[in-house]
Write a protein that holds these residues in place. Structure first.
Motif, mmCIF file in Angstrom:
data_model
loop_
_atom_site.group_PDB
_atom_site.id
_atom_site.type_symbol
_atom_site.label_atom_id
_atom_site.label_comp_id
_atom_site.label_asym_id
_atom_site.label_seq_id
_atom_site.Cartn_x
_atom_site.Cartn_y
_atom_site.Cartn_z
ATOM 1 N N LEU A 216 132.860 -65.659 17.221
ATOM 2 C CA LEU A 216 134.158 -65.562 16.566
ATOM 3 C C LEU A 216 134.228 -64.281 15.744
ATOM 4 O O LEU A 216 133.432 -64.058 14.830
ATOM 5 C CB LEU A 216 134.389 -66.774 15.670
ATOM 6 N N SER B 106 137.028 -63.276 14.001
ATOM 7 C CA SER B 106 138.369 -63.500 13.461
ATOM 8 C C SER B 106 138.657 -62.682 12.216
ATOM 9 O O SER B 106 139.812 -62.396 11.911
ATOM 10 C CB SER B 106 138.565 -64.987 13.152
ATOM 11 N N THR C 85 138.326 -67.212 20.195
ATOM 12 C CA THR C 85 138.972 -67.587 18.940
ATOM 13 C C THR C 85 138.578 -69.026 18.629
ATOM 14 O O THR C 85 138.215 -69.797 19.520
ATOM 15 C CB THR C 85 140.505 -67.478 19.048
ATOM 16 N N GLU D 135 142.735 -71.902 15.215
ATOM 17 C CA GLU D 135 143.037 -70.589 14.650
ATOM 18 C C GLU D 135 144.103 -69.893 15.489
ATOM 19 O O GLU D 135 144.314 -70.234 16.659
ATOM 20 C CB GLU D 135 141.772 -69.727 14.604
ATOM 21 N N THR E 281 145.769 -67.420 18.039
ATOM 22 C CA THR E 281 145.190 -66.829 19.238
ATOM 23 C C THR E 281 145.274 -65.311 19.239
ATOM 24 O O THR E 281 144.718 -64.663 20.132
ATOM 25 C CB THR E 281 145.915 -67.369 20.485
ATOM 26 N N LEU F 96 144.256 -61.608 18.079
ATOM 27 C CA LEU F 96 142.995 -61.013 17.655
ATOM 28 C C LEU F 96 143.157 -60.344 16.298
ATOM 29 O O LEU F 96 144.261 -59.923 15.916
ATOM 30 C CB LEU F 96 142.522 -60.011 18.710
ATOM 31 N N ALA G 112 142.065 -63.382 25.139
ATOM 32 C CA ALA G 112 141.299 -64.246 24.235
ATOM 33 C C ALA G 112 141.482 -65.695 24.653
ATOM 34 O O ALA G 112 142.490 -66.069 25.256
ATOM 35 C CB ALA G 112 141.741 -64.057 22.790
#
Length: 494
Positions: free
Chosen positions: A94, A96, A118, A122, A124, A126, A135
């Motif tokens: 991840l 994120s 991801t 959360e 989607t 990036l 992703a």
């Protein structure tokens, strides 16, 4: 045995078995434990196109904790994999949170054959707008017992309201399979996660450190689908349990999901076919009688094995239970027949003299509000039929006689075989005029009875409860006297 209780119950238990089996098949379309056992016993070969690149203990010793090292290492690893000719690369780590140097990865993380992960729930999107690679949600379906048995190609997004609630986020495994050239639709239906044989030659795990440094054979990676993720034990690596109960790094389970998507998928049989099989198993057990139902149950369970090898999921346990259900109904039917054997005439299916006694005793207390009537039917000439044409002919004659009496039966009336050539009809709630009408109708119907060239004579006597009749025995005596009067009168006329 036209009126046999055994046959009448068989006609009842077969449709009951069909209904219960249909309900059971629709209620239990999946057999998780059976499929777990087959998955463990008959694992499929790992897809040779899938390779795992693990962030192992050696990689962590060189680069430090995974959240602190520079993300440029991913770019170096991707360059090595790209030079080796990997067809698709998935980074199951991840990313994120924005970090320094993310913009330098714009080229590496914008390739169409690179898939980023991801987290479940959360966004989607990036963390860096310059990253254009596809992703997918890094998620697996964890059962209540903590075992991963299935995965999905898509997961719902949104907070449960509005248009966003109806959108789907593709899964990480699905995006990687698409990047590898497989057309996989978005679907929230759980797919069985295929267990793979432990064969390192087919699903090797390469060290992330070796890939970053270029210390790998390019031939091992050419044309492969690479899944990169954390495999280090005891250092915070996300792990889940597979069907064997062992703890497996999540990246390896994602690799199994990708391998399952690249292989021919497991297919559930259509519910109509399952319903037909369940009904056939139950009804077949009823019609086969005896212990054949257990043989059908074993067959249904055994069929799951070859169909599994053909990638067809058969709920063999459910179908086996349908056959056992049919067998249970057969056993219940036999218990009922044995229970009533002492009160049932096997030839006609009518109650016998003991059943008559119990029926009269049961209804006697209510004779004031619902007067009871009794017909006694006597067949003369029956013994001559037996002597001249045999007992089969006599049985045929009695069935014909009982069938004619049955046509005059009203709701609440009961018919009994009183003796070898005698029948009794217990009439419910019968007045004097109605008793006379029924008696005349039965007598006229039986007057036309004959058997080949032998003369037959049927006499019907009738009686009804009243102040002069105080016991069931007196009712029988009154009906007997009436029968004898009719018999002698008919003889006198002849």
């Amino acid at each position: 045995m036209r009126f046999s209780p055994e046959r009448s119950l068989a006609l009842l238990t077969a449709p009951v078995a069909a209904l219960l089996a249909g309900a059971l098949t629709l209620a239990l379309p999946d057999n998780t434990r059976l499929w777990d056992a087959l998955n463990r016993s008959l694992p499929g070969p790992a897809d040779s196109r899938v390779v795992v690149v693990g962030i192992d203990e050696a990689s962590l010793r060189d680069y430090g904790r995974i959240g602190t090292w520079p993300r440029a290492l991913y770019g170096q690893a991707l360059n090595t994999l790209d030079q080796a000719g990997a067809s698709a690369i998935g980074i199951n780590v991840l990313l994120s949170d924005p970090a320094v140097g993310d913009s330098q990865l714009a080229d590496a993380f914008s390739r169409p054959n690179v898939v980023l992960a991801t987290g479940p729930g959360e966004p989607t999107t990036l963390p860096n707008p310059t990253w254009k690679s596809p992703a997918g949600v890094s998620a697996l379906n964890i059962s209540p017992d903590g075992v991963v048995r299935s995965f999905q190609t898509a997961y719902p997004t949104g907070d449960g309201a509005g248009a966003a609630a109806n959108s789907l986020a593709p899964s990480f495994a699905r995006q990687l399979a698409v990047a590898a050239g497989r057309n996989v639709p978005l679907d929230t239906t759980p797919r069985l996660l295929r267990s793979t044989s432990p064969d390192p030659r087919r699903l090797p795990v390469l060290s992330f450190r070796d890939v970053v440094n270029g210390n790998v054979r390019y031939g091992d990676l050419q044309g492969k689908v690479v899944v990169l993720g954390l495999t280090a034990n005891g250092l915070g690596a996300p792990a889940v349990r597979d069907i064997s109960g062992e703890s497996v790094p999540a990246v390896e389970m994602q690799a199994r999901a990708v391998s399952s998507l690249l292989s021919p998928p497991f297919t559930h049989l259509r519910w109509e076919l399952l319903l037909l099989l369940g009904v056939a198993a139950a009804v077949g057990a009823v019609l086969a009688r005896g212990l054949w139902g257990f043989a059908i149950a074993t067959l249904m369970l055994a069929l799951a094995v070859p169909l599994w090898m053909m990638n067809l999921l058969l709920p063999g346990v459910t179908l086996s239970l349908c056959a056992i259900l049919g067998t249970a109904l057969v056993m219940l039917e036999r218990w009922w027949n044995l229970r009533n054997l002492s009160m049932r005439d096997p030839l006609t299916g009518f109650g016998n003299r003991l059943a008559f006694t119990r029926a009269v005793e049961h209804r006697w207390q209510g004779r004031g509000e619902r007067p009871l009537g009794l017909l006694l039917v006597d067949l003369s000439g029956f013994r001559k039929v037996n002597d001249q044409y045999g007992h089969a002919a006599g049985d045929e004659l009695l069935r014909e006689l009982s069938g004619r009496i049955l046509k005059h039966k009203r709701r609440g009336d009961l018919i009994f075989r009183w003796g070898p050539d005698e029948f009794a009809v217990l009439l419910d709630n019968t007045g004097p005029q109605e008793l006379a009408s029924i008696t005349q109708g039965v007598q006229e119907s039986l007057d036309a009875l004959n058997y080949r060239d032998l003369p037959l004579r049927v006499s019907v006597g009738a009686a009804r409860t009243g102040p002069e009749i105080q016991t069931p025995g007196e009712l029988v005596e009154a009906a007997s006297r009436s029968r004898y009067r009719v018999k002698y009168q008919r003889q006198g006329r002849d």
